[in-house]
Design an enzyme around this catalytic site. Structure first.
Site, PDB file in Angstrom:
ATOM      1  CD  GLU A  93      -3.501  -5.633   4.349  1.00  0.00           C
ATOM      2  OE1 GLU A  93      -4.300  -4.769   4.783  1.00  0.00           O
ATOM      3  OE2 GLU A  93      -2.278  -5.484   4.339  1.00  0.00           O
ATOM      4  CD  GLU A 124      -3.011  -0.968   2.293  1.00  0.00           C
ATOM      5  OE1 GLU A 124      -2.935  -0.021   3.089  1.00  0.00           O
ATOM      6  OE2 GLU A 124      -3.938  -1.771   2.305  1.00  0.00           O
TER       7      GLU A 124
HETATM    8  C1  BGC Z   1      -2.897  -2.075   6.031  1.00  0.00           C
HETATM    9  C2  BGC Z   1      -2.900  -2.714   7.394  1.00  0.00           C
HETATM   10  C3  BGC Z   1      -4.011  -2.116   8.237  1.00  0.00           C
HETATM   11  C4  BGC Z   1      -5.326  -2.443   7.571  1.00  0.00           C
HETATM   12  C5  BGC Z   1      -6.552  -1.933   8.290  1.00  0.00           C
HETATM   13  C6  BGC Z   1      -4.258  -1.755   5.499  1.00  0.00           C
HETATM   14  O1  BGC Z   1      -4.300  -0.395   5.171  1.00  0.00           O
HETATM   15  O2  BGC Z   1      -2.101  -2.768   5.129  1.00  0.00           O
HETATM   16  O3  BGC Z   1      -1.643  -2.548   7.958  1.00  0.00           O
HETATM   17  O4  BGC Z   1      -3.987  -2.562   9.542  1.00  0.00           O
HETATM   18  O5  BGC Z   1      -5.351  -1.935   6.271  1.00  0.00           O
HETATM   19  O6  BGC Z   1      -6.570  -0.545   8.316  1.00  0.00           O
END
Ligand code: BGC
Length: 449
Positions: free
Chosen positions: A352, A167
């Site tokens: 994610e 990111e």
């Molecule tokens: C990131 C994580 C973060 C998650 C939730 C992403 O932006 O890679 O490190 O904890 O989202 O905000």
């Protein structure tokens, strides 16, 4: 179970974390400080004064955490490497003890039949490099390639999947434009330079991989699809600007070798004319792209907001998470379709996806019900299945996150974990969402309905 949501047999099911958010022991065994260590210990920067000194104590408990992953049936684990553990000054001298931690973690994963998926940079730049200008210094591309090569040489015999950056948009938007994340700068002129150097660095690391690596390397972007608040031309134009800024600013130089024109339009003179020759470096062949998907934004024109002249509009009567994000699974389907249309059929992973919700206290008998998180995951996994049925080339999915952890400057209060962590005792308690996800994995998706 109808089998309606069966995923391909070789689909990879995993969960993700990042170093500073879970490891603790940030200075152990000769590690150098990172910018997050510094930021978290600067008064006023972190909610509740939280910091990552202990976090989930994963640096010392990695073995039992891997056993927990095994118990959930995870097939792959996405983690990140703290650069300053391995190279305390960011370049030059290697710290063998730091490298050894990741080597032991990888061996333990493999012993448990879990595929390691390593991210080289999840925001924790060595503080020593920040002292040399951090991502504002054009040399950062070489620093990163040097570090990447150390890791590739040490671990590529056992790590089959590498991501350069996690990111980069968040790094520059939070770290250099708004000051809400490390290194806490607020400077319109710096953000584009840091962004460009991040993508040069990613390109340089991918080039290094082609020399010494034998498996797969890619890069991870957060994509948040943008929808206009109305059909008015100014709202539609604001939506295009917001999309260019967040979703194309990094993917375009990496995959197309250019920037969308809206960036110059928004940043004006703060957007430099980067040397044309840089784009040969930023644009490298990747083996996969990781997409982190959480939510969408509905956008309206807003002349008061610099530099985008756009604002998000909160949607009434919709579920929002504890971080204020609308639950909107259709956005995942739209994202995957739009990504393929612009960038082609590159293999994708959802690296994610997850949600922070208020969790009830752990109750007797070691259970914790988190129905909203279960619902979030179910909706997004069903949506992913639909996107794949429509042709999306997605090879795997990583839930964010394995453990409740340090949500950066928001501290420990925002819990994203499948597994609850009691930060006073370090006790881990799988939530209902962990059991739900374990069932999805065991059934190959069939348990989704
Ligand atoms: C990131 C994580 C973060 C998650 C939730 C992403 O932006 O890679 O490190 O904890 O989202 O905000």
């Amino acid at each position: 179970m109808t089998g309606r949501f069966l995923f391909p047999a070789d689909f990879v099911w995993g969960a993700a974390t990042s170093a500073y958010q879970i490891e603790g022991s940030p200075l152990a065994d000769g590690a150098g400080p990172s910018i997050w260590q510094r930021y978290a210990h600067t008064p006023g920067m972190m909610a509740n004064g939280d910091h990552g000194d202990v976090a989930c104590d994963h640096y010392r408990r990695y073995r039992s955490d891997v056993q927990l992953m095994k118990a959930l049936g995870l097939q792959s684990y996405r983690f990140s490497i703290n650069w300053a553990r391995v190279l305390p000054e960011g370049t030059g001298r290697i710290n063998p003890a730091g490298l050894d931690f990741y080597s032991r973690l990888v061996d333990t994963l493999l012993e448990h039949g879990i595929v390691p998926n390593a991210t080289l940079f999840h925001w924790d730049l060595p503080a020593a490099l920040d002292d040399r200008g951090g991502w504002l210094n054009r040399d950062s591309a070489h620093w990163f390639a040097e570090y990447a090569e150390v890791l590739f040489k040490a671990l590529d015999d056992r790590v089959p999947m590498w991501a350069t950056l996690n990111e980069p948009w968040v790094v520059t938007d939070g770290g250099y434009l708004h000051g809400t994340l490390a290194p806490g700068h607020r400077n319109l002129y710096e953000a584009p330079i840091a962004a460009h150097n991040l993508m040069r660095a990613s390109g340089a690391a991918i080039q290094a991989y082609r020399g010494v690596g034998r498996h797969q390397v890619g890069v991870v972007f957060n994509i948040e699809p943008k929808y206009p608040a109305s059909e008015r031309a100014d709202d539609v134009a604001a939506t295009v600007r917001a999309h260019a800024y967040m979703n194309q600013q990094f993917a375009d130089p990496a995959l197309l070798g250019s920037y969308p024109p809206q960036l110059k339009e928004c940043f004006g003179d703060a957007w430099p004319d980067f040397p044309a020759s840089d784009f040969g470096l930023t644009r490298q062949k990747v083996d996969f792209v990781g997409i982190n998907y959480y939510t969408r934004a509905v956008v309206r024109d807003d002349p008061a907001q610099s530099p985008l002249r756009a604002s998000p509009v909160r949607q009434p009567n919709r579920t929002h998470t504890e971080t204020g994000w609308e639950v909107y699974e259709q956005g995942l389907i739209d994202t995957l379709a739009a990504f393929a249309q612009r960038y082609g059929h590159t293999p994708l992973y959802i690296t994610e996806n997850g949600a922070a919700f208020y969790d009830p206290p752990v109750v007797e008998g070691d259970t914790l019900d988190d129905p909203l998180r279960v619902d979030y995951l179910r909706r997004h996994l069903r949506a992913l299945h639909k996107a794949m049925a429509d042709g999306a080339n997605v090879k795997g999915y990583y839930a964010w996150s394995l453990l409740d952890n340090l949500e950066w400057s928001l501290g420990f209060a925002k819990r994203f974990g499948l597994v609850h962590v009691d930060f006073a005792t370090q006790k881990r308690t799988p939530k209902a969402s962990a059991r739900f996800y374990a069932q999805v994995i065991a059934s190959g998706g069939a348990s989704l309905g």
